[in-house]
Design a protein around this motif. Structure first.
Motif, short mmCIF file in Angstrom:
data_model
loop_
_atom_site.label_atom_id
_atom_site.label_comp_id
_atom_site.label_asym_id
_atom_site.label_seq_id
_atom_site.Cartn_x
_atom_site.Cartn_y
_atom_site.Cartn_z
N TYR A 225 -105.74 3.74 96.48
CA TYR A 225 -104.34 4.10 96.74
C TYR A 225 -104.10 5.57 96.41
N THR A 226 -102.97 6.08 96.84
CA THR A 226 -102.43 7.34 96.35
C THR A 226 -101.01 7.08 95.88
N SER A 227 -100.59 7.84 94.87
CA SER A 227 -99.26 7.63 94.31
C SER A 227 -98.74 8.93 93.74
N LYS A 228 -97.55 9.33 94.17
CA LYS A 228 -96.95 10.56 93.65
C LYS A 228 -96.05 10.30 92.44
N GLY B 84 -95.72 7.04 90.96
CA GLY B 84 -96.12 5.86 90.21
C GLY B 84 -95.83 4.52 90.87
N SER B 85 -95.08 4.50 91.95
CA SER B 85 -94.75 3.23 92.61
C SER B 85 -95.99 2.56 93.18
N ALA B 86 -96.78 3.31 93.94
CA ALA B 86 -97.99 2.73 94.53
C ALA B 86 -99.00 2.37 93.44
N ALA B 87 -99.06 3.17 92.39
CA ALA B 87 -99.97 2.87 91.27
C ALA B 87 -99.60 1.55 90.61
N SER B 88 -98.31 1.33 90.39
CA SER B 88 -97.88 0.08 89.76
C SER B 88 -98.15 -1.11 90.68
N CYS B 89 -98.00 -0.92 91.99
CA CYS B 89 -98.32 -2.00 92.94
C CYS B 89 -99.82 -2.28 92.94
N ALA B 90 -100.64 -1.24 92.89
CA ALA B 90 -102.10 -1.43 92.88
C ALA B 90 -102.52 -2.19 91.62
N GLU B 91 -101.91 -1.86 90.49
CA GLU B 91 -102.24 -2.57 89.24
C GLU B 91 -101.78 -4.03 89.32
N ARG B 92 -100.62 -4.27 89.86
CA ARG B 92 -100.15 -5.66 90.01
C ARG B 92 -101.07 -6.44 90.94
N LEU B 93 -101.50 -5.79 92.01
CA LEU B 93 -102.43 -6.42 92.94
C LEU B 93 -103.74 -6.77 92.24
N ALA B 94 -104.26 -5.84 91.45
CA ALA B 94 -105.49 -6.10 90.69
C ALA B 94 -105.30 -7.26 89.72
N ASN B 95 -104.15 -7.33 89.07
CA ASN B 95 -103.87 -8.44 88.15
C ASN B 95 -103.82 -9.76 88.89
N GLY B 96 -103.38 -9.74 90.14
CA GLY B 96 -103.34 -10.95 90.96
C GLY B 96 -104.72 -11.41 91.39
N ARG C 160 -87.53 7.50 93.66
CA ARG C 160 -87.44 8.03 92.29
C ARG C 160 -87.86 9.50 92.27
N TYR C 161 -87.34 10.22 91.29
CA TYR C 161 -87.63 11.65 91.17
C TYR C 161 -88.81 11.94 90.25
N ASP C 162 -89.11 11.03 89.31
CA ASP C 162 -90.11 11.33 88.30
C ASP C 162 -91.47 11.62 88.93
N GLY C 163 -92.10 12.67 88.43
CA GLY C 163 -93.42 13.05 88.91
C GLY C 163 -93.42 13.90 90.16
N LEU C 164 -92.25 14.18 90.71
CA LEU C 164 -92.19 14.94 91.95
C LEU C 164 -91.96 16.43 91.69
N LYS C 165 -92.48 17.26 92.57
CA LYS C 165 -92.25 18.70 92.51
C LYS C 165 -90.89 19.01 93.13
N PHE C 166 -90.45 20.25 93.00
CA PHE C 166 -89.10 20.64 93.39
C PHE C 166 -88.74 20.21 94.81
#
Length: 173
Positions: free
Chosen positions: A7-10, A12-24, A118-124
């Protein structure tokens, strides 16, 4: 069986989905890989689940590169695809635009995991783009001076569904 979740994630949304998928997929040999950090060889895995969030009408460069460079290998794998998008009404458009037809046709599932603005982790400039998009959604949600919220959110039930489909695909033979 070895499974790759790439995955790619700017923000954290895709990262959290990838982790949830792995947990499944607990109990299985699962490797979760952020393509912005590592470019794995899909040939080393029995199943590949790959995706990310749409930014500025496309996937980030590492995800585009992975899909393009490993397309022939991916076509021969048990393949799952997913995307996140802040505008739910455009999910099918982006699925068709961003995943090659050859990959969509062989995939056991092309899933939509919702999206977040969400704005967190994003550039200007990314923050500015998200702020503008959020403003357009809020304005469209105004009906006769009454606010009816339709701000996008993640869909964990879709992540869990993809995990269940992946398990089924692994053990169907």
């Amino acid at each position: 069986m070895k499974i790759l979740i790439a995955y790619t994630s700017k923000n954290g949304s895709a990262a959290s989905c990838a982790e949830r998928l792995a947990n499944g997929l607990w109990g299985l040999d699962v490797t979760v890989c952020n393509l912005a950090e590592t470019m794995p060889n899909a040939a080393e895995f029995d199943m590949v689940i790959v995706g990310g969030a749409v930014h500025h009408h496309r996937f980030p460069a590492p995800l585009r590169h992975f899909l393009r460079e490993q397309q022939e290998v991916l076509k021969k794998k048990k393949l799952g695809l997913f995307l996140l998008c802040g505008i739910a009404e455009e999910q099918i458009y982006y699925m068709e635009k961003l995943f090659a037809t050859e990959l969509r046709e062989v995939a056991f599932e092309v899933a939509f995991f919702g999206g977040s603005l969400r704005y967190d982790g994003l550039k200007f400039w990314d923050k500015f783009f998200v702020w503008n998009l959020r403003s357009q959604i809020v304005e469209a949600d105004m009906s006769e001076g009454e606010y009816i919220a339709s701000m996008p959110g993640l869909l964990p039930e879709n992540v869990d569904r993809l995990a269940a489909l992946a398990r089924k695909e692994l053990f169907k033979d």
